[in-house]
Design a protein around this motif. Structure first.
Motif, PDB file in Angstrom:
ATOM      1  N   ASP A  25       0.811  -1.219   0.000  1.00 14.25           N
ATOM      2  CA  ASP A  25       0.000   0.000   0.000  1.00 14.25           C
ATOM      3  C   ASP A  25       0.854   1.284   0.000  1.00 14.25           C
ATOM      4  O   ASP A  25       0.700   2.152   0.859  1.00 14.25           O
ATOM      5  CB  ASP A  25      -0.941  -0.007   1.205  1.00 14.25           C
ATOM      6  N   ILE A  26       1.727   1.396  -0.981  1.00 17.22           N
ATOM      7  CA  ILE A  26       2.630   2.555  -1.047  1.00 17.22           C
ATOM      8  C   ILE A  26       2.018   3.673  -1.881  1.00 17.22           C
ATOM      9  O   ILE A  26       1.570   3.455  -3.011  1.00 17.22           O
ATOM     10  CB  ILE A  26       3.993   2.139  -1.627  1.00 17.22           C
ATOM     11  N   SER A  27       1.995   4.859  -1.311  1.00 18.67           N
ATOM     12  CA  SER A  27       1.564   6.065  -2.021  1.00 18.67           C
ATOM     13  C   SER A  27       2.668   7.106  -1.881  1.00 18.67           C
ATOM     14  O   SER A  27       3.047   7.473  -0.758  1.00 18.67           O
ATOM     15  CB  SER A  27       0.248   6.610  -1.446  1.00 18.67           C
ATOM     16  N   THR A  28       3.195   7.564  -3.000  1.00 17.62           N
ATOM     17  CA  THR A  28       4.268   8.562  -2.969  1.00 17.62           C
ATOM     18  C   THR A  28       4.412   9.185  -4.349  1.00 17.62           C
ATOM     19  O   THR A  28       3.828   8.694  -5.327  1.00 17.62           O
ATOM     20  CB  THR A  28       5.600   7.927  -2.514  1.00 17.62           C
ATOM     21  N   GLN A  29       5.180  10.260  -4.432  1.00 17.26           N
ATOM     22  CA  GLN A  29       5.414  10.946  -5.696  1.00 17.26           C
ATOM     23  C   GLN A  29       6.907  11.083  -5.964  1.00 17.26           C
ATOM     24  O   GLN A  29       7.710  11.246  -5.039  1.00 17.26           O
ATOM     25  CB  GLN A  29       4.783  12.338  -5.688  1.00 17.26           C
ATOM     26  N   ILE A  30       7.255  11.020  -7.248  1.00 15.31           N
ATOM     27  CA  ILE A  30       8.599  11.355  -7.705  1.00 15.31           C
ATOM     28  C   ILE A  30       8.438  12.589  -8.568  1.00 15.31           C
ATOM     29  O   ILE A  30       7.846  12.540  -9.650  1.00 15.31           O
ATOM     30  CB  ILE A  30       9.231  10.194  -8.497  1.00 15.31           C
ATOM     31  N   THR A  31       8.924  13.708  -8.087  1.00 16.37           N
ATOM     32  CA  THR A  31       8.693  14.991  -8.733  1.00 16.37           C
ATOM     33  C   THR A  31       9.440  15.086 -10.059  1.00 16.37           C
ATOM     34  O   THR A  31      10.583  14.650 -10.178  1.00 16.37           O
ATOM     35  CB  THR A  31       9.145  16.132  -7.804  1.00 16.37           C
ATOM     36  N   ASP A  32       8.776  15.669 -11.044  1.00 18.10           N
ATOM     37  CA  ASP A  32       9.407  15.901 -12.344  1.00 18.10           C
ATOM     38  C   ASP A  32      10.681  16.728 -12.159  1.00 18.10           C
ATOM     39  O   ASP A  32      10.670  17.770 -11.497  1.00 18.10           O
ATOM     40  CB  ASP A  32       8.427  16.646 -13.255  1.00 18.10           C
ATOM     41  N   GLY A  33      11.792  16.253 -12.720  1.00 22.59           N
ATOM     42  CA  GLY A  33      13.060  16.973 -12.630  1.00 22.59           C
ATOM     43  C   GLY A  33      13.834  16.738 -11.356  1.00 22.59           C
ATOM     44  O   GLY A  33      14.904  17.316 -11.165  1.00 22.59           O
ATOM     45  N   SER A  34      13.317  15.876 -10.479  1.00 15.01           N
ATOM     46  CA  SER A  34      13.992  15.640  -9.198  1.00 15.01           C
ATOM     47  C   SER A  34      15.108  14.609  -9.344  1.00 15.01           C
ATOM     48  O   SER A  34      15.226  13.920 -10.361  1.00 15.01           O
ATOM     49  CB  SER A  34      12.991  15.152  -8.150  1.00 15.01           C
ATOM     50  N   TYR A  35      15.911  14.521  -8.291  1.00 13.13           N
ATOM     51  CA  TYR A  35      16.912  13.465  -8.157  1.00 13.13           C
ATOM     52  C   TYR A  35      16.523  12.731  -6.872  1.00 13.13           C
ATOM     53  O   TYR A  35      16.852  13.158  -5.777  1.00 13.13           O
ATOM     54  CB  TYR A  35      18.307  14.072  -8.048  1.00 13.13           C
ATOM     55  N   THR A  36      15.791  11.649  -7.021  1.00 15.82           N
ATOM     56  CA  THR A  36      15.185  10.966  -5.890  1.00 15.82           C
ATOM     57  C   THR A  36      15.921   9.671  -5.592  1.00 15.82           C
ATOM     58  O   THR A  36      16.126   8.846  -6.486  1.00 15.82           O
ATOM     59  CB  THR A  36      13.701  10.657  -6.175  1.00 15.82           C
ATOM     60  N   ALA A  37      16.314   9.489  -4.345  1.00 13.63           N
ATOM     61  CA  ALA A  37      17.012   8.274  -3.925  1.00 13.63           C
ATOM     62  C   ALA A  37      16.091   7.409  -3.073  1.00 13.63           C
ATOM     63  O   ALA A  37      15.394   7.915  -2.183  1.00 13.63           O
ATOM     64  CB  ALA A  37      18.268   8.628  -3.129  1.00 13.63           C
ATOM     65  N   PHE A  38      16.091   6.104  -3.344  1.00 12.38           N
ATOM     66  CA  PHE A  38      15.401   5.122  -2.515  1.00 12.38           C
ATOM     67  C   PHE A  38      16.451   4.344  -1.744  1.00 12.38           C
ATOM     68  O   PHE A  38      17.407   3.822  -2.336  1.00 12.38           O
ATOM     69  CB  PHE A  38      14.580   4.165  -3.372  1.00 12.38           C
ATOM     70  N   ILE A  39      16.283   4.279  -0.440  1.00  9.83           N
ATOM     71  CA  ILE A  39      17.227   3.525   0.389  1.00  9.83           C
ATOM     72  C   ILE A  39      16.463   2.539   1.258  1.00  9.83           C
ATOM     73  O   ILE A  39      15.269   2.714   1.530  1.00  9.83           O
ATOM     74  CB  ILE A  39      18.107   4.444   1.258  1.00  9.83           C
ATOM     75  N   GLY A  40      17.163   1.491   1.673  1.00 13.60           N
ATOM     76  CA  GLY A  40      16.549   0.462   2.502  1.00 13.60           C
ATOM     77  C   GLY A  40      17.352  -0.821   2.386  1.00 13.60           C
ATOM     78  O   GLY A  40      18.176  -0.980   1.494  1.00 13.60           O
ATOM     79  N   HIS A  41      17.098  -1.734   3.309  1.00 10.06           N
ATOM     80  CA  HIS A  41      17.809  -3.011   3.310  1.00 10.06           C
ATOM     81  C   HIS A  41      17.463  -3.846   2.091  1.00 10.06           C
ATOM     82  O   HIS A  41      16.426  -3.638   1.445  1.00 10.06           O
ATOM     83  CB  HIS A  41      17.462  -3.821   4.562  1.00 10.06           C
ATOM     84  N   THR A  42      18.289  -4.844   1.798  1.00  9.78           N
ATOM     85  CA  THR A  42      17.940  -5.860   0.814  1.00  9.78           C
ATOM     86  C   THR A  42      16.616  -6.498   1.225  1.00  9.78           C
ATOM     87  O   THR A  42      16.412  -6.860   2.382  1.00  9.78           O
ATOM     88  CB  THR A  42      19.029  -6.950   0.759  1.00  9.78           C
TER      89      THR A  42
END
Length: 280
Positions: A25-42
């Motif tokens: 149930d993930i809700s989120t946005q990646i903004t146009d022109g952004s540099y977005t990093a996803f982090i987390g464990h394997t």
């Protein structure tokens, strides 16, 4: 080109005895022109999300909105073929997306597959190969005769030859030496500065601090934190509790802070640290 995930869940091998829930149930946005990093464990769901962004996988429930495309469980592959030109995905293991008999043919394949004439596609492939640091010496070589770092550059060039609006990078510098990692990170910065949206999966917090402007933290398939690197990395204890860590300079600053040195805000880059020390 912005991306929105609305109530997205994903289950591998759904309906079988081997099914496994990867996203909840993930809700989120990646903004146009952004540099977005996803982090987390394997196993936190990072790679699964990356494969949803260009329709390689479709959500089990929920919707992924990419520009004019709506990716739902019911969408057909032929309806989203053009999306894969707009959103380029570089896999964590480059050997999984490199396949042709020469480097040049491999990089030119994508544009040709979308209708570009061979001569034009090869000219574009040469341009992108040089951009990633591979000159004419490599063009006629078999990709699988190259080093791991060189093979990774071929994979990146192949995606760049599609001229995407969004570049999705799953651990793009894994296995590279420090110089090679720095060269590629600077290339991605240049692409971002030119207007490309960058989505990065990495376990290197210093790269997040130095390059990203948004961070999303995943844990066991759930989005648990979202914000700017400057805000996220203030939460040192929380991130260390989750065994994710913080940039090296932030860890040093926190140790100094605990011993009585005052920081208005913990620095996350060396430049910020120097400014804070001079100000103090």
């Amino acid at each position: 080109m912005g991306i929105t995930l609305t109530n997205v869940s994903y289950t591998y091998q759904a309906g079988t005895p081997f099914e496994g829930r990867a996203l909840f149930d993930i809700s989120t946005q990646i903004t146009d022109g952004s540099y977005t990093a996803f982090i987390g464990h394997t196993g936190s769901g990072k790679s699964t999300i990356m494969q949803l962004l260009n329709g390689l996988n479709l959500p089990t429930t929920g919707t992924v909105f990419v520009a004019d495309y709506e990716l739902t469980p019911a969408v057909k592959a032929k309806e989203i073929k053009q999306l894969r030109k707009k959103v380029g995905l570089v896999f964590q293991f480059p050997e999984s997306q490199v396949f042709d008999e020469t480097v040049l043919k491999d990089v030119a394949f994508g544009p040709q597959n979308f209708g570009m004439p061979k001569e034009e596609a090869e000219k574009l492939a040469c341009e992108k190969l040089r951009l990633v640091g591979l000159d004419e010496v490599f063009f006629d070589r078999n990709p699988f005769d190259l080093s791991g770092g060189q093979l990774r550059r071929v994979a990146i060039a192949g995606i760049l030859a599609m001229e995407p609006d969004v570049l999705v990078l799953d651990e793009p510098t894994a296995g590279l030496d420090p110089r090679g990692r720095q060269e590629l990170m600077e290339l991605f910065k240049t692409l971002h500065d030119s207007g490309m949206t960058i989505v990065l999966v990495t376990h290197l917090m210093d790269d997040v601090a130095n390059y990203a402007d948004e961070v999303k933290v995943l844990e066991k398939g759930r989005l648990v934190l979202s914000g700017t690197p400057g805000d996220i990395f203030q939460q040192v204890e929380l991130l260390e509790e989750k065994q994710l860590g913080v940039p090296k300079i932030t860890k040093l600053a926190k140790a100094l802070y605990d011993r009585g040195y005052h920081f208005d805000r913990l620095p996350i880059t060396i430049d910020e640290f120097v400014k804070e020390v001079h100000r103090g």
